[in-house]
Enzyme design. Sequence first.
Site, mmCIF file in Angstrom:
data_model
loop_
_atom_site.group_PDB
_atom_site.id
_atom_site.type_symbol
_atom_site.label_atom_id
_atom_site.label_comp_id
_atom_site.label_asym_id
_atom_site.label_seq_id
_atom_site.Cartn_x
_atom_site.Cartn_y
_atom_site.Cartn_z
ATOM 1 N N GLN A 199 -15.631 -48.662 12.089
ATOM 2 C CA GLN A 199 -16.050 -49.983 12.595
ATOM 3 C C GLN A 199 -15.366 -51.015 11.840
ATOM 4 O O GLN A 199 -14.965 -51.885 12.756
ATOM 5 C CB GLN A 199 -17.410 -49.919 12.471
ATOM 6 C CG GLN A 199 -18.145 -51.274 13.245
ATOM 7 C CD GLN A 199 -17.968 -51.018 14.656
ATOM 8 O OE1 GLN A 199 -18.180 -50.093 15.269
ATOM 9 N NE2 GLN A 199 -17.813 -52.284 15.348
ATOM 10 N N SER A 223 -23.387 -52.187 13.418
ATOM 11 C CA SER A 223 -22.880 -51.192 14.535
ATOM 12 C C SER A 223 -24.035 -50.509 14.665
ATOM 13 O O SER A 223 -24.298 -49.558 13.715
ATOM 14 C CB SER A 223 -21.462 -50.669 14.612
ATOM 15 O OG SER A 223 -21.357 -49.803 15.872
ATOM 16 N N HIS A 254 -23.538 -47.757 16.361
ATOM 17 C CA HIS A 254 -23.001 -46.366 16.226
ATOM 18 C C HIS A 254 -22.991 -45.854 15.019
ATOM 19 O O HIS A 254 -22.914 -44.568 14.748
ATOM 20 C CB HIS A 254 -21.543 -46.624 16.649
ATOM 21 C CG HIS A 254 -21.635 -46.811 18.302
ATOM 22 N ND1 HIS A 254 -21.521 -45.798 19.205
ATOM 23 C CD2 HIS A 254 -21.542 -47.704 18.999
ATOM 24 C CE1 HIS A 254 -21.357 -46.134 20.430
ATOM 25 N NE2 HIS A 254 -21.376 -47.565 20.372
ATOM 26 N N ASP A 276 -21.999 -44.311 23.549
ATOM 27 C CA ASP A 276 -21.644 -44.739 24.947
ATOM 28 C C ASP A 276 -21.348 -43.462 25.860
ATOM 29 O O ASP A 276 -20.841 -42.486 25.505
ATOM 30 C CB ASP A 276 -20.178 -45.483 24.560
ATOM 31 C CG ASP A 276 -20.602 -46.597 23.612
ATOM 32 O OD1 ASP A 276 -21.719 -47.153 23.651
ATOM 33 O OD2 ASP A 276 -19.498 -46.860 22.816
ATOM 34 N N GLU A 316 -24.413 -54.115 28.268
ATOM 35 C CA GLU A 316 -23.309 -52.978 28.122
ATOM 36 C C GLU A 316 -24.333 -51.820 28.946
ATOM 37 O O GLU A 316 -25.215 -50.822 28.070
ATOM 38 C CB GLU A 316 -23.323 -52.601 26.691
ATOM 39 C CG GLU A 316 -22.349 -53.455 26.070
ATOM 40 C CD GLU A 316 -21.960 -52.866 24.789
ATOM 41 O OE1 GLU A 316 -22.352 -51.716 24.017
ATOM 42 O OE2 GLU A 316 -21.295 -53.822 24.011
ATOM 43 N N HIS A 340 -24.189 -48.316 26.825
ATOM 44 C CA HIS A 340 -24.802 -48.152 25.485
ATOM 45 C C HIS A 340 -25.945 -47.686 25.260
ATOM 46 O O HIS A 340 -27.012 -48.694 25.828
ATOM 47 C CB HIS A 340 -24.311 -49.077 24.761
ATOM 48 C CG HIS A 340 -24.641 -49.188 23.239
ATOM 49 N ND1 HIS A 340 -23.574 -49.212 21.929
ATOM 50 C CD2 HIS A 340 -25.920 -49.139 22.586
ATOM 51 C CE1 HIS A 340 -24.513 -48.925 20.979
ATOM 52 N NE2 HIS A 340 -25.620 -48.948 21.204
HETATM 53 ZN ZN LIG Z 1 -21.621 -48.425 22.147
#
Ligand SMILES: [Zn+2]
Length: 292
Positions: free
Chosen positions: A180, A206, A208, A215, A258, A261
């Site tokens: 990241q 993040s 993630h 995603d 988004e 996501h």
């Molecule tokens: Zn994402």
Amino acid sequence: MIFVFTKKCTALLLALCLFFCLPATASALSFADMDGDGRILAADARLVLRAAVGLTPTTAEMRNAGDVNGDGNLNPDDARAVLRLAVGLGNKDDSGLRGMDGARLIGLTSNEYRIYEKDGSTYIDGILIANKTYSLPSTYDPGDLLPECKQAFNAMCDDAWYYDDINLYEVSGFRSYATQKRIYNNYVASDGKAEADTYSARPGHSEHQSGLALDVNSLKNAFAYTAEGKWLAANCHKYGFILRYPYGKSDKTGYIYEPWHIRYVGVERATKIYNSGLCLEEYYGITSQYNY
Ligand SMILES: [Zn+2]
């Protein structure tokens, strides 16, 4: 004579100990625990109230511990919040924290959810929180999507394909702190920090990195209008996922829309959040803003 001297010495030592040890104990006061006994009880609420109305002299640490709504002052609202904590309110659902040893209560959200910290990570309602306000330490590294997230995603993809001819697939899953950092720095280099902050997380911020977010299919807004994007938005909660950065919530989530996501929070929470029409930050009453 020696005996008397020793006694005096002992008394003096004791007094010195008390003098120097008491402030040391006070400096370790944790959230809402005004008397430092390790528990949040009605006595703490009483202390906050007495301090708020000037009946009890306070130290900076006491003011810090007692200011549970974080407005910078001790007032009756803080006493009320501490009392609610003492009698078991203000914890709408801590079930996810059962068995989580060493979790430390550090605050209360504006919707009265308890905020816990463990190993540098933040938990609310039993789930890990990663946004612009709450970061993950660089050492948090599950190495992949967590099993519960992976299993739920696979089950969702199977059902989407089997029942509705919808093809869902992961395009980006787990990302380490180091990855990241590289990604974010690249975006900053090309678009500048202010722009990069609207669509890319700073390292540690993040979702993630949590191993609980991924995603799906396409990183384009147009994904929202595809059959796959519509299916995901309408059904992912049934598998424990929420659309983490919904349309029109950028000021709350800190990120642009988004539609791809998703974040795993478990079926029960995902369904509640989906039905509320709120984003995660609104639902729990937290912010998503960098404080540096
Ligand atoms: Zn994402």
